[in-house]
Design a protein around this motif. Structure first.
Motif, PDB file in Angstrom:
ATOM      1  N   ALA A  61      -6.352   2.427   0.626  1.00  0.00           N
ATOM      2  CA  ALA A  61      -7.590   2.037   0.633  1.00  0.00           C
ATOM      3  C   ALA A  61      -7.919   1.435  -0.610  1.00  0.00           C
ATOM      4  O   ALA A  61      -9.163   0.777  -1.007  1.00  0.00           O
ATOM      5  CB  ALA A  61      -8.254   2.844   0.880  1.00  0.00           C
ATOM      6  N   LEU A  62      -7.607   1.790  -1.816  1.00  0.00           N
ATOM      7  CA  LEU A  62      -7.883   1.285  -3.227  1.00  0.00           C
ATOM      8  C   LEU A  62      -6.962   0.236  -3.627  1.00  0.00           C
ATOM      9  O   LEU A  62      -7.133  -0.509  -4.458  1.00  0.00           O
ATOM     10  CB  LEU A  62      -7.855   2.110  -4.206  1.00  0.00           C
ATOM     11  CG  LEU A  62      -8.751   3.431  -4.294  1.00  0.00           C
ATOM     12  CD1 LEU A  62      -8.978   4.096  -5.362  1.00  0.00           C
ATOM     13  CD2 LEU A  62     -10.106   3.061  -3.856  1.00  0.00           C
TER      14      LEU A  62
ATOM     15  N   ASP B 209      -7.565   5.585 -10.591  1.00  0.00           N
ATOM     16  CA  ASP B 209      -8.116   6.586  -8.846  1.00  0.00           C
ATOM     17  C   ASP B 209      -7.169   6.473  -7.777  1.00  0.00           C
ATOM     18  O   ASP B 209      -7.154   7.272  -7.434  1.00  0.00           O
ATOM     19  CB  ASP B 209      -9.504   5.845  -8.973  1.00  0.00           C
ATOM     20  CG  ASP B 209     -10.294   6.251 -10.335  1.00  0.00           C
ATOM     21  OD1 ASP B 209     -10.382   7.204 -11.365  1.00  0.00           O
ATOM     22  OD2 ASP B 209     -11.768   5.787  -9.998  1.00  0.00           O
ATOM     23  N   GLY B 210      -6.386   5.120  -7.897  1.00  0.00           N
ATOM     24  CA  GLY B 210      -5.237   4.906  -6.666  1.00  0.00           C
ATOM     25  C   GLY B 210      -4.416   5.557  -6.522  1.00  0.00           C
ATOM     26  O   GLY B 210      -3.420   5.401  -5.904  1.00  0.00           O
TER      27      GLY B 210
ATOM     28  N   THR C  33       3.573   5.957   1.474  1.00  0.00           N
ATOM     29  CA  THR C  33       2.853   5.733  -0.092  1.00  0.00           C
ATOM     30  C   THR C  33       3.328   6.318  -1.387  1.00  0.00           C
ATOM     31  O   THR C  33       3.204   6.445  -2.557  1.00  0.00           O
ATOM     32  CB  THR C  33       1.848   5.357  -0.462  1.00  0.00           C
ATOM     33  OG1 THR C  33       1.220   7.021   0.077  1.00  0.00           O
ATOM     34  CG2 THR C  33       0.917   4.346   0.853  1.00  0.00           C
ATOM     35  N   ASP C  34       4.560   7.657  -1.043  1.00  0.00           N
ATOM     36  CA  ASP C  34       4.979   7.538  -2.239  1.00  0.00           C
ATOM     37  C   ASP C  34       6.196   7.421  -3.339  1.00  0.00           C
ATOM     38  O   ASP C  34       7.188   6.995  -2.211  1.00  0.00           O
ATOM     39  CB  ASP C  34       5.721   9.003  -1.550  1.00  0.00           C
ATOM     40  CG  ASP C  34       4.693   9.958  -0.945  1.00  0.00           C
ATOM     41  OD1 ASP C  34       3.234   9.508  -1.639  1.00  0.00           O
ATOM     42  OD2 ASP C  34       4.487  11.069  -0.441  1.00  0.00           O
TER      43      ASP C  34
ATOM     44  N   CYS D 143       2.823  13.682  -7.218  1.00  0.00           N
ATOM     45  CA  CYS D 143       3.359  14.022  -6.050  1.00  0.00           C
ATOM     46  C   CYS D 143       4.592  14.599  -6.568  1.00  0.00           C
ATOM     47  O   CYS D 143       5.091  14.522  -8.069  1.00  0.00           O
ATOM     48  CB  CYS D 143       2.799  13.809  -5.024  1.00  0.00           C
ATOM     49  SG  CYS D 143       4.123  11.863  -4.875  1.00  0.00           S
TER      50      CYS D 143
ATOM     51  N   SER E 125      -1.809   9.103  -7.765  1.00  0.00           N
ATOM     52  CA  SER E 125      -1.745  10.478  -8.207  1.00  0.00           C
ATOM     53  C   SER E 125      -0.489  11.068  -8.212  1.00  0.00           C
ATOM     54  O   SER E 125       0.390  10.250  -8.111  1.00  0.00           O
ATOM     55  CB  SER E 125      -2.407  10.839  -7.360  1.00  0.00           C
ATOM     56  OG  SER E 125      -2.202  10.797  -5.805  1.00  0.00           O
TER      57      SER E 125
ATOM     58  N   ARG F  30       1.685   8.908  -5.857  1.00  0.00           N
ATOM     59  CA  ARG F  30       1.277   8.654  -4.307  1.00  0.00           C
ATOM     60  C   ARG F  30       0.092   7.565  -4.628  1.00  0.00           C
ATOM     61  O   ARG F  30      -0.694   7.290  -5.963  1.00  0.00           O
ATOM     62  CB  ARG F  30       1.334   9.377  -4.020  1.00  0.00           C
ATOM     63  CG  ARG F  30       0.146   9.453  -2.497  1.00  0.00           C
ATOM     64  CD  ARG F  30       0.107  10.653  -1.864  1.00  0.00           C
ATOM     65  NE  ARG F  30       1.091  10.921  -1.903  1.00  0.00           N
ATOM     66  CZ  ARG F  30       1.625  12.906  -1.660  1.00  0.00           C
ATOM     67  NH1 ARG F  30       0.726  13.394  -1.143  1.00  0.00           N
ATOM     68  NH2 ARG F  30       2.802  13.123  -1.049  1.00  0.00           N
ATOM     69  N   LEU F  31       0.413   6.084  -4.188  1.00  0.00           N
ATOM     70  CA  LEU F  31      -0.681   5.620  -4.175  1.00  0.00           C
ATOM     71  C   LEU F  31      -1.702   5.513  -3.121  1.00  0.00           C
ATOM     72  O   LEU F  31      -0.996   5.710  -1.859  1.00  0.00           O
ATOM     73  CB  LEU F  31      -0.548   4.161  -4.217  1.00  0.00           C
ATOM     74  CG  LEU F  31       1.205   3.853  -5.423  1.00  0.00           C
ATOM     75  CD1 LEU F  31       1.386   2.018  -4.927  1.00  0.00           C
ATOM     76  CD2 LEU F  31       0.512   3.744  -6.346  1.00  0.00           C
ATOM     77  N   ASP F  32      -2.636   5.217  -2.956  1.00  0.00           N
ATOM     78  CA  ASP F  32      -3.908   5.299  -1.946  1.00  0.00           C
ATOM     79  C   ASP F  32      -4.138   3.711  -2.138  1.00  0.00           C
ATOM     80  O   ASP F  32      -4.135   2.798  -2.078  1.00  0.00           O
ATOM     81  CB  ASP F  32      -5.584   5.734  -3.195  1.00  0.00           C
ATOM     82  CG  ASP F  32      -6.621   5.964  -1.820  1.00  0.00           C
ATOM     83  OD1 ASP F  32      -6.125   5.382  -0.807  1.00  0.00           O
ATOM     84  OD2 ASP F  32      -7.453   5.979  -2.066  1.00  0.00           O
TER      85      ASP F  32
END
Length: 379
Positions: A369-370, A301-302, A314-315, A306, A304, A365-367
């Motif tokens: 927050a996760l 989920d963390g 974080t890309d 791009c 995505s 891309r990494l999140d």
């Protein structure tokens, strides 16, 4: 949590510690009406813990309590035998009597009743687990694996148990019958207000059925919590491995950032230059000293997709190293230019799969927050 009569449902509370005949150490709690799954590799101690709960093994030190009833307390010399614990047991191999039909097998749990009432109750429970009248008159050898398992479940429930133990109950059943048994268990859970403990090697099964997981290894309880919590925040690298978390990496904790509640994580790799390694700004719980080597994970989920030319902090630019198209999903492995040797593993569905061919360039891309950081334990 309350039962059907409005009274508080009994909770299972366990605390056990022993060195022999195999190491076993840890505590757990399972509320009434809750399904708790014990997961871990072979030899982790899952079945031994079930034997302690059922009264089939006396621990060196321990306490087992269901509701207000103490079944085992080694400090006080209390140890109730299995027949006094009112435990329903469902085994992997069913453990049915081969010379009895389905009704006769369930009736074995009702020996305290007159014979006629025994048979009436046995048929009622077999109806309850959706076993047809024709199957009820058959012996185990004439029943399918799924039908035998339904007989075993009916027999366990006929005892009016205060605790239901399911030891690898679905592993010997084919996938089609297994789905039917999953639905049966889901239906029964809505009616039962007792603790249910499931032992399974199947992580997907555990995540699908359980309210909470207990992760075990080498006889020790490593972590317990909801499936989502353990998957997103494993306590250490061993838990991450046992939970099948694939996106686990190495790093160095650099300490707090200039933003309150956030810290700096350097993403390191074997053989790579640490000076050139990317630095991520992630959550900081204030428990890791600066300079500490760490493991860290990011759930799917963390991650995505791009544009391949994205330049955010974080890309990352990535190359598709492997893409396996499995029906409606694609399993993809990506390599990152910025972190030599690092591999991201993604499960993709729908339009996200477009363009995933071997060698394709893509952005990820990494999140932050996760991202979950774990200190690296050394011997």
């Amino acid at each position: 949590m309350s039962g059907p009569d409005g009274q508080a449902s009994p909770a299972l509370v366990v605390d056990v510690e022993q060195a022999q005949p195999m190491p076993l150490r840890g505590s757990l709690r399972c509320e009434g009406g809750e399904l708790l799954a014990l997961v871990g590799p072979s030899g982790a101690g899952k079945t031994s813990l079930v034997r302690v709960l059922a009264g089939l093994m006396r621990p060196q030190q321990g306490r087992v309590q269901v509701g207000g009833e103490v079944w085992c307390d080694t400090a006080r010399g209390v140890f109730l035998p299995p027949q006094r614990r009112h435990v329903g047991l469902v085994f992997q191999n069913y453990a049915l009597m081969p010379h009895l039909d389905a009704v006769g097998n369930v009736a074995l749990s009702l020996l305290h009743l007159p014979l006629d009432e025994r048979l009436v109750q046995a048929r009622r429970w077999l109806d309850h687990v959706h076993l047809g009248a024709d199957q009820q008159t058959r012996r185990p050898a004439a029943l399918s694996g799924g039908e035998q398992q339904r007989v075993a479940v009916a027999r366990a429930l006929a005892r009016a148990p205060r605790l239901l133990l399911l030891d690898e109950p679905f592993s010997a059943v084919d996938q089609m019958n297994r789905q039917g048994l999953y639905r049966l268990l889901a239906d029964l859970r809505r009616e039962l207000a007792i603790p249910i403990v499931l032992v399974t090697h199947d992580l997907n099964e555990a995540r699908m059925l359980a309210d909470r997981l207990v992760v075990m290894d080498a006889g020790q309880v490593l972590q317990q919590g909801s499936p989502a919590h353990i998957h997103n925040a494993p306590r250490n690298a061993r838990v991450a491995d046992l939970m099948g978390i694939q996106n686990r990496f190495q790093g160095q904790w650099l300490g707090p950032s200039d933003t309150p509640g956030q810290g700096l994580l350097r993403w390191t790799s074997e053989g790579g230059s640490s000076e050139m390694a990317p630095v991520l700004k992630v959550r900081d719980k204030g428990k890791i000293p600066a300079g500490q080597a760490v493991n860290w994970v990011v759930p799917s989920d963390g991650i995505s997709l791009c544009d391949a030319g994205a330049v955010g902090p974080t890309d990352f630019s990535a190359e598709v190293m492997e893409a396996r198209h499995l029906g409606e999903i694609t399993l993809a492995t990506l390599s990152l230019n910025a972190v030599p040797g690092a591999r991201l593993v993604l499960t993709l569905s729908g339009a996200r799969r477009q363009g995933f061919a071997l060698g394709a360039r893509i952005g990820v891309r990494l999140d932050p927050a996760l991202v979950h950081v774990m200190p690296l334990r050394t011997g």
